[in-house]
Design a protein around this motif. Structure first.
Motif, short mmCIF file in Angstrom:
data_model
loop_
_atom_site.label_atom_id
_atom_site.label_comp_id
_atom_site.label_asym_id
_atom_site.label_seq_id
_atom_site.Cartn_x
_atom_site.Cartn_y
_atom_site.Cartn_z
N LEU A 248 6.14 -20.59 -129.69
CA LEU A 248 6.51 -20.97 -131.06
C LEU A 248 7.06 -19.79 -131.86
CD1 LEU A 248 3.56 -23.26 -132.27
CD2 LEU A 248 5.33 -23.70 -130.62
N GLN A 249 7.19 -18.65 -131.21
CA GLN A 249 7.70 -17.43 -131.87
C GLN A 249 6.91 -17.08 -133.11
OE1 GLN A 249 11.85 -18.37 -132.45
NE2 GLN A 249 12.17 -18.80 -130.29
N LEU A 250 5.59 -16.94 -132.95
CA LEU A 250 4.74 -16.65 -134.10
C LEU A 250 4.47 -15.16 -134.26
CD1 LEU A 250 2.16 -19.56 -133.67
CD2 LEU A 250 4.15 -19.49 -135.16
N PHE A 251 4.32 -14.47 -133.14
CA PHE A 251 4.06 -13.03 -133.23
C PHE A 251 4.50 -12.37 -131.93
CE2 PHE A 251 0.37 -14.96 -131.32
CZ PHE A 251 0.02 -14.10 -130.29
N HIS A 252 4.56 -11.06 -131.97
CA HIS A 252 5.02 -10.32 -130.81
C HIS A 252 4.22 -9.02 -130.72
CE1 HIS A 252 7.68 -8.48 -127.91
NE2 HIS A 252 7.92 -7.49 -128.73
N VAL A 253 3.86 -8.67 -129.50
CA VAL A 253 3.23 -7.37 -129.29
C VAL A 253 4.15 -6.59 -128.37
CG1 VAL A 253 1.16 -6.15 -128.53
CG2 VAL A 253 0.97 -8.47 -129.42
N ASP A 254 4.50 -5.39 -128.78
CA ASP A 254 5.49 -4.63 -128.03
C ASP A 254 4.85 -3.36 -127.51
OD1 ASP A 254 8.87 -4.60 -128.13
OD2 ASP A 254 7.81 -2.77 -127.51
N TRP A 264 4.25 -9.47 -136.73
CA TRP A 264 4.32 -10.86 -137.19
C TRP A 264 5.77 -11.24 -137.34
CZ3 TRP A 264 0.17 -14.11 -137.93
CH2 TRP A 264 -1.10 -13.51 -137.88
N THR A 265 6.21 -12.20 -136.56
CA THR A 265 7.59 -12.66 -136.65
C THR A 265 7.67 -13.70 -137.78
OG1 THR A 265 7.04 -14.16 -134.86
CG2 THR A 265 8.13 -12.13 -134.26
N PRO A 266 8.88 -14.05 -138.23
CA PRO A 266 8.98 -14.90 -139.42
C PRO A 266 8.10 -16.16 -139.39
CG PRO A 266 11.12 -14.09 -138.84
CD PRO A 266 10.19 -13.62 -137.76
N ARG A 267 8.08 -16.85 -138.26
CA ARG A 267 7.30 -18.10 -138.22
C ARG A 267 5.80 -17.84 -138.39
NH1 ARG A 267 9.35 -22.60 -136.14
NH2 ARG A 267 11.59 -22.59 -135.90
N GLY A 268 5.30 -16.84 -137.71
CA GLY A 268 3.88 -16.52 -137.83
C GLY A 268 3.55 -15.98 -139.20
N ALA A 269 4.46 -15.16 -139.72
CA ALA A 269 4.24 -14.58 -141.04
C ALA A 269 4.11 -15.68 -142.09
CB ALA A 269 5.37 -13.63 -141.39
N THR A 270 4.86 -16.77 -141.89
CA THR A 270 4.77 -17.89 -142.83
C THR A 270 3.36 -18.46 -142.86
OG1 THR A 270 7.07 -18.43 -142.39
CG2 THR A 270 5.72 -20.15 -143.38
N ILE A 271 2.80 -18.65 -141.68
CA ILE A 271 1.44 -19.19 -141.61
C ILE A 271 0.47 -18.26 -142.34
CG2 ILE A 271 -0.48 -19.75 -140.07
CD1 ILE A 271 1.63 -20.48 -137.96
N ARG A 272 0.62 -16.98 -142.04
CA ARG A 272 -0.27 -16.01 -142.65
C ARG A 272 -0.12 -16.00 -144.17
NH1 ARG A 272 -0.91 -9.61 -141.15
NH2 ARG A 272 -1.54 -9.00 -143.24
N THR A 273 1.11 -16.05 -144.65
CA THR A 273 1.33 -16.07 -146.09
C THR A 273 0.68 -17.29 -146.73
OG1 THR A 273 3.43 -14.96 -145.73
CG2 THR A 273 3.11 -15.98 -147.88
N CYS A 274 0.83 -18.44 -146.09
CA CYS A 274 0.21 -19.66 -146.62
C CYS A 274 -1.30 -19.50 -146.73
CB CYS A 274 0.52 -20.87 -145.74
SG CYS A 274 2.22 -21.40 -145.82
N LEU A 275 -1.88 -18.92 -145.69
CA LEU A 275 -3.33 -18.75 -145.71
C LEU A 275 -3.75 -17.77 -146.80
CD1 LEU A 275 -4.06 -18.59 -141.88
CD2 LEU A 275 -4.70 -20.42 -143.44
N MET A 544 -7.17 -11.60 -140.52
CA MET A 544 -6.08 -12.57 -140.56
C MET A 544 -5.55 -12.80 -139.15
SD MET A 544 -6.03 -13.36 -143.69
CE MET A 544 -4.65 -14.49 -143.70
N GLU A 545 -5.49 -11.73 -138.36
CA GLU A 545 -4.98 -11.84 -137.01
C GLU A 545 -5.87 -12.76 -136.18
OE1 GLU A 545 -4.91 -9.20 -138.82
OE2 GLU A 545 -2.84 -8.50 -138.69
#
Length: 673
Positions: A248-254, A264-275, A544-545
């Motif tokens: 779902l392209q929510l986060f990435h570990v490099d 936090w990629t844009p989609r995951g960051a959105t969830i986190r922001t909402c929370l 949050m993570e």
RNA sequence: GCCAACGUAGCACAGCUGGUAGUGCUUCGGAUUUGUAAUCCGACGGUCGGGGGUUCGAGUCCCUCCGUUGGCUCCA
């Protein structure tokens, strides 16, 4: 004769010495599903002989207790198979666990998945032999000589078995094991086993002692049950947040950024922001003040708080000032010496903050405080860094940098109970509004034998009492766990399980008499005297993570509309609807709805297939019909449709669903009614 | 940190006992203009996790480092 009370309350007479198994057959019939018996409330083997009056009931293999016995017996079967195939291997312990069983072996090296298959085959072979499992009593000295080649068993015998009472072994075929039982009566009951993994463990869980090879397995009463268990494990893997996070392209570990550091990629960051917004609403309502503090602080700060000396090994090394370094270099300090100074803490510098409390404490003490200021509640989404052991790091649940939804409450002694209660109610409200009802509450108390705690025992007692009181008023099941306290105070933790059965601590509330003492915090009371406040640390999500990781699995990636990274995906059937689609897109965006459009020239079937993997709350399908009457066709995640919905109508329903934070999208009536 | 397994294109995977890489999806370019889970054709894309070694020759064998997974230990 003896009188035996049966489960229905009736009493039967049996001859002295009849076995428990014989009575079970007598009362349940030959086709019963019991594998052991409960005699006067105690678990017994079928072979156990009854000589006095007692009560009896069967233990069904389908009960929790029955499954534990089955798993325990399967562990024995595993040890028997290993002993036959690898005579040098030494069985140590092998208990049943919630999801199967394991057995730890010493001197079983280079054991991999090929070996696992071989052993499983051997286990099936032994099961088919229908070996009787027999319980035999022995004295301590007899046991010692039976296990003379196994130092691990000898250690257990020496520690746990009295010379007078002795203990028992269970034997099957030529093999036997030290064990209290009970067990199933034949290896034939253990046909449906599956070995799942090999890993390692330490003898007695002690890092400094021998390394053992641990083999995990599953066992079920029937072939179908085993199949079902395997299938549910496969199913669970699909909702693993690490897999979904990628899909779902929510986060990435490099690996170039670092282990356990989440991007936090844009989609995951959105969830986190909402929370975060969701929590912020609650904070304002409950009289918290939000603050911001930096990511680092001076080492001395953490010496005062006690974190630096206590958690040295799990912190990033100090950031040493340049001047300090060159001064040391001038003095001829070697790398080795420098490293020793760092370890001893004999150095000046800064630390990545491992906790937010010291910074918040300094905000408290930046002003003279009076009792009128209390309770003072300071909140921050504060990011902290901890040097977790490399082998521990995993997805979002165990990381090296994470953001706590942290707050510290500075309160008077008599405000504690009320404020702790307020905190745990907040945790409860937040969990419940997300539909996370499957958690347990753990009250972590100090371990009386340990010296790792700071502060005097008087204050500990009071803090522990406050936690117990708050937990009992919560209305859910909670357990006291000695030894689980933080070093500065007791705590109330909310613990949940992930899809593969691991437990994670999320929300936490901790009472702390210690830090106020260390930082000499004060307030002026109504009596005109100076008093010491008490601190409460609390974080409803914990990190949050971690919380997002658990949430991804909880929803299997199918988030409620208000949390969905993209709420609406607009799909056009052909190029003719592109203009209409873009109009709708901009209208939705104006309404603050997160929407995307796919106006490419793929077929609608393909577009649906492609967009499904993101699990948007809804897809809007636009064809000629919709353009003609200004409507949208709404497609739910399960494929159900609601065609011809007027756009404004849809937007108002959608907005309501989002504002209400409904736990499932429900704007499309289900076909099944 | 410890034990074990693993690391091949953005993703999912194939590549037998050593002979310098393949498939599907994605992406991109064409054709098609499609009504609710697979339209056709074509192209791009990999110093096989990094480094070192053995060998005439290494994705394949050995060493080492990094990372991932499952456990253990730890968790403010």
């Amino acid at each position: 004769m003896i009188s035996v009370t049966l489960p229905d309350g009736s009493v039967n007479e049996y001859t002295v010495g009849i076995t428990a198994g014989e009575i079970i057959i007598d009362i349940e019939g030959r086709k019963h599903d019991c594998i052991a018996a409960l005699v006067d409330g105690e678990e017994k083997d079928f072979s156990s002989e009854l000589v006095t009056d007692c009560s009896i009931e069967g233990i069904s293999v389908y009960s929790d207790a029955g499954m534990y016995i089955l798993r325990h017996s399967a562990a024995h079967l595993l040890a028997q198979a290993i002993t036959e195939l690898y005579p040098d291997a030494k069985p140590t312990i092998g208990p049943p666990i919630d999801r199967g069983f394991y057995y730890d072996f010493a001197d079983l090296e280079d054991f991999g998945s090929d070996e696992l298959k071989k052993v499983q085959k051997k286990m099936h072979e032994l099961a088919r032999k229908n070996l009787q499992i027999i319980r035999i009593e022995h004295t301590e000295s007899e046991l010692s000589s039976m296990f003379e080649n196994n130092p691990y068993k000898l250690e257990i015998i020496k520690e746990r078995i009295d010379e007078g009472t002795g203990s028992t072994i269970y034997s099957q075929g030529d093999w036997f094991d030290l064990c209290k039982g009970p067990h199933v009566h034949s290896t034939a009951k253990l046909m449906h086993v599956r070995l799942t993994s090999v890993s390692s463990a330490f003898w007695r869980g002690d890092q400094n002692r021998d390394k053992l090879t641990r083999i995990y397995g599953l066992v079920e009463p029937t072939k179908d049950a085993l199949k079902a268990t395997m299938a549910s494990i496969e199913e669970a893997k699909k909702r693993d947040h690490r897999k979904l996070g990628k899909d779902l392209q929510l986060f990435h570990v490099d690996e170039d950024v670092g282990q356990g550091l989440i991007l936090w990629t844009p989609r995951g960051a959105t969830i986190r922001t909402c929370l975060q917004n969701f929590i912020s609403e609650h904070l304002t309502r409950q009289g918290y003040h939000q603050v911001y503090t930096p990511h680092i602080g001076k080492l001395d700060l953490y010496r005062t708080s006690g974190h630096f000396p206590y958690y040295q090994d799990s912190q990033y090394p100090p950031l040493v000032e340049k001047e300090m370094m060159s001064k040391l270099a001038h003095e001829g300090c070697s790398c080795g010496e420098l490293s020793n100074m760092m370890a001893a803490g004999d150095i000046e510098g800064y630390m990545l903050k491992p906790m937010n409390c010291p910074h918040h404490i300094k905000i408290y003490s930046s002003q003279a405080r009076s009792y009128r200021d209390l309770p003072l509640r300071l909140a921050e989404f504060g990011t902290v860094y901890r040097w977790e052991q490399s082998g521990e790091i995993s997805g979002l649940t165990r990381v090296r940098g994470f953001t706590q939804d942290d707050a510290h409450l500075f309160v008077t002694e008599d405000q504690i109970a009320n404020e702790v209660l307020g905190c745990i109610e907040l945790v409860q409200v937040i969990f419940e509004s997300l539909g996370m009802t499957d958690y347990r509450v753990r009250v972590g108390l100090r371990d009386p034998d340990s010296s790792k705690y700071v502060g005097d025992s008087d204050k500990w007692d009071r803090a522990e009492d406050a936690c117990r009181a708050a937990a009992s008023s919560l209305g859910v099941k909670w357990s006291e766990e000695p030894g689980e306290a933080a070093f500065y105070g007791p705590k109330i933790d909310f613990v949940v399980r992930d899809v593969i059965g691991r437990e994670w601590q999320l929300g936490t509330v901790q009472v702390d008499y210690n830090l106020p003492e260390r930082f000499e915090l004060k307030y002026k009371g109504s009596d005109g005297e100076m008093h010491r406040p008490v601190m409460i640390h609390r974080a409803p999500f914990g990190s949050m993570e971690r919380f997002c990781g658990v949430l991804i699995e909880h929803f299997a990636g199918k988030f409620p509309t208000w949390l969905s990274p993209t709420q609406i995906h607009i799909l056009t059937i052909s190029q003719k609807q592109v203009e209409y689609g873009r109009e709708i897109l901009s209208k939705l965006k104006q309404e603050g709805i997160r929407a995307e459009i796919d106006d490419g020239d793929n077929t609608i079937g393909k577009k649906i297939r492609m967009h499904r993997k993101f699990h948007p709350a809804y897809m809007l399908i636009l064809g000629e019909e919709e353009v003609a009457n200004g409507s949208v066709s709404v497609r739910a995640r399960n494929g159900d449709q609601r065609a011809g919905v007027e756009l404004n109508q849809f937007i108002s329903e959608l907005t309501e669903e989002i504002n209400n934070k409904n736990s499932t999208p429900s704007l499309v009536p289900s076909r099944e009614g």
